[in-house]
Write an enzyme that holds these catalytic residues in place. Sequence first.
Site, short mmCIF file in Angstrom:
data_model
loop_
_atom_site.label_atom_id
_atom_site.label_comp_id
_atom_site.label_asym_id
_atom_site.label_seq_id
_atom_site.Cartn_x
_atom_site.Cartn_y
_atom_site.Cartn_z
N CYS A 273 97.41 59.41 69.49
CA CYS A 273 97.33 58.21 68.65
C CYS A 273 96.22 58.51 67.66
O CYS A 273 95.09 58.08 67.85
CB CYS A 273 97.00 56.99 69.51
SG CYS A 273 98.33 56.51 70.60
N ALA A 275 95.66 58.30 64.12
CA ALA A 275 95.25 57.74 62.83
C ALA A 275 94.13 56.70 62.98
O ALA A 275 94.13 55.97 63.97
CB ALA A 275 96.46 57.10 62.16
N PRO A 276 93.19 56.66 62.05
CA PRO A 276 93.14 57.36 60.76
C PRO A 276 92.59 58.78 60.81
O PRO A 276 92.39 59.39 59.76
CB PRO A 276 92.25 56.46 59.91
CG PRO A 276 91.32 55.82 60.90
CD PRO A 276 92.10 55.66 62.16
N GLY A 277 92.30 59.32 61.98
CA GLY A 277 92.03 60.76 62.05
C GLY A 277 90.60 61.17 62.29
O GLY A 277 90.27 62.35 62.20
N LYS A 279 88.83 61.34 65.09
CA LYS A 279 88.65 62.25 66.23
C LYS A 279 89.43 63.54 66.01
O LYS A 279 89.00 64.62 66.42
CB LYS A 279 89.04 61.55 67.53
CG LYS A 279 88.16 60.34 67.77
CD LYS A 279 88.46 59.63 69.06
CE LYS A 279 87.76 58.28 69.11
NZ LYS A 279 88.30 57.29 68.14
N ASP A 295 101.09 59.88 65.25
CA ASP A 295 100.86 58.43 65.18
C ASP A 295 102.17 57.74 64.81
O ASP A 295 102.99 58.31 64.09
CB ASP A 295 99.76 58.09 64.17
CG ASP A 295 99.10 56.75 64.48
OD1 ASP A 295 98.01 56.74 65.10
OD2 ASP A 295 99.68 55.70 64.12
N ASP A 321 106.69 57.94 67.94
CA ASP A 321 106.25 56.97 68.96
C ASP A 321 105.92 57.74 70.24
O ASP A 321 106.82 58.37 70.83
CB ASP A 321 107.40 55.98 69.19
CG ASP A 321 107.06 54.94 70.24
OD1 ASP A 321 106.06 55.12 70.98
OD2 ASP A 321 107.81 53.95 70.34
N CYS A 392 88.46 51.63 72.27
CA CYS A 392 87.26 50.95 71.75
C CYS A 392 87.27 49.51 72.28
O CYS A 392 86.91 48.58 71.57
CB CYS A 392 87.18 51.02 70.23
SG CYS A 392 88.61 50.38 69.37
C1 LIG Z 1 92.52 53.37 68.20
S1 LIG Z 1 93.60 53.84 66.96
C2 LIG Z 1 93.33 55.58 66.91
C3 LIG Z 1 92.07 56.00 66.19
C4 LIG Z 1 92.02 57.49 65.95
N1 LIG Z 1 92.15 58.25 67.17
C5 LIG Z 1 90.74 57.93 65.26
O1 LIG Z 1 89.81 58.40 65.88
O2 LIG Z 1 90.67 57.79 64.02
C6 LIG Z 1 95.15 53.74 67.76
C7 LIG Z 1 96.31 54.31 66.98
O3 LIG Z 1 97.44 54.28 67.84
C8 LIG Z 1 98.58 54.17 67.02
N2 LIG Z 1 99.72 53.79 67.89
C9 LIG Z 1 100.00 52.57 68.40
N3 LIG Z 1 101.11 52.64 69.18
C10 LIG Z 1 101.52 53.93 69.16
C11 LIG Z 1 102.61 54.62 69.73
N4 LIG Z 1 103.50 54.00 70.52
N5 LIG Z 1 102.75 55.94 69.47
C12 LIG Z 1 101.86 56.59 68.67
N6 LIG Z 1 100.81 55.97 68.09
C13 LIG Z 1 100.64 54.66 68.33
C14 LIG Z 1 98.18 53.16 65.98
O4 LIG Z 1 98.99 53.27 64.84
C15 LIG Z 1 96.72 53.56 65.74
O5 LIG Z 1 96.64 54.40 64.61
#
Ligand SMILES: C[S@@+](CC[C@H](N)C(=O)[O-])C[C@H]1O[C@@H](n2cnc3c(N)ncnc32)[C@H](O)[C@@H]1O
Length: 453
Positions: A273, A275-277, A279, A295, A321, A392
């Site tokens: 997961c 985005a926005p990237g 990590k 993502d 997904d 978070c």
């Molecule tokens: C907490 S954010 C991630 C932050 C990111 N790891 C960073 O450090 O910038 C959670 C992410 O999970 C994505 N997400 C939600 N459900 C998802 C799914 N079923 N499959 C893939 N990504 C998913 C969201 O679009 C969101 O970008």
Amino acid sequence: MTRSTPHSRNGTRHGEMTDGGQAVRASAARALAPVIAGKGSLNDLDDHQVVARDRALFKALCYGTCRTLPRLEALADRLLKSPFKARDADVQALLLLGIHQLLYLRIPAHAAVGESAGAARLLGKEWATRVINGCLRRLQRESAALQAEVDRDPAVALLHPRWLLKTLRQAWPEDWRAIAEANNVPGPMTLRVNRRRGDREAYLSRLADAGFEARLCAHAPDGLTLETPCDVQALPGFAEGDVSVQDEAAQLAAEMLGPVLAPRPGGRVLDACCAPGGKTAHLLELFDIELVALDSDAVRLARVEDTLARLGLSAILMHADATTRDWWDGTPFDAILLDAPCSGTGVIRRHPDIKRLRRPSDIAKLADLQRRLLDSLWPLLRPGGTLVYATCSILPEENSDQVGDFLSRTPDARDTTPTDLSWGRPATIGRQLLPVVDHHDGFFYARLNKAAS
Ligand SMILES: C[S@@+](CC[C@H](N)C(=O)[O-])C[C@H]1O[C@@H](n2cnc3c(N)ncnc32)[C@H](O)[C@@H]1O
């Protein structure tokens, strides 16, 4: 909360009577009305409708009003003879903005009152100028008594919705008040130095040469915290990829994966997961790995692409997904980072609209999604591989309880979260960070290992 003075970049003190004073307040009222209604997010604020000189004020008004909303609304209830009609949500927002300026911003009171009331004209609601003017003048006269009256309700005094305060209290009986107070203070601006382009000590001197004061983060080895936030474009080497903005707690994901990735150059890693990237980029700055960054949100995924381009890094980006496996080529991963979608209750200070947008029922829905993500991703890990689960959130339902349930239904999974960490506190499973004023956000990490077959 103390009073703050938002300054524009050209140094004029905001709120002094300017041609744009009413315009910026009218724009803020329009932008805030859907957020107050729980139908819009501060992430969608479009400050381009505001002249450059007033953008800092626009942001301060929107974020500050959102942060203090429960108290502003309680005061507005007492100040208004009858509530505004639903179609006048913009006028209600304008009144709340006016109250916020009087109580929390170092804006001259005559400007806070006059410009807020006058802004009603720009909303096409001349009739509201007198109402707003009357309410704000009464607040000036009766400020202490009115504030004391509304603060009798702890949810109002602590600026949180009642359900959330109750949830925090249940989860953290000793810490809930400190958590709520930390949520009410804007988080500091923390930077991550790109280790491929230098270390943080060298960057600290570059910052000093450019006139920025900063300190080293206590726990994140690439982190620096600025004494005063600034526009990222003003940071030395930002455009060239020398540095990024990332909270200290978020930088610890790389610490959790370091012992696994550092000794295995070329390892295949999934950031599930991504985005926005933030990590994704940190992992690529530190380790020579083949990274698949996935993502389900295409718009957010495009931001990962931009970030990696700026930093000169590359990953295999996938729009998919992660609760399904139709995107997977069948080759197992050595490590997986699951930075799961969550309630964001650890980052309320950066996203105060969370207090308005989240509903109690969201927590169970998010926990269900996290459960499905864990179950779907685990089989993609090679035997002996490592999965780091992060959120978070500061709610056990999404964190230690979630991972505990996963371990109890997954016989080949074992908790290997280190116990000798300098940061956070041990949870029943994993490591929990609570938000700390001037320091890191609230975060949760657990490291799980898959039995070697
Ligand atoms: C907490 S954010 C991630 C932050 C990111 N790891 C960073 O450090 O910038 C959670 C992410 O999970 C994505 N997400 C939600 N459900 C998802 C799914 N079923 N499959 C893939 N990504 C998913 C969201 O679009 C969101 O970008």
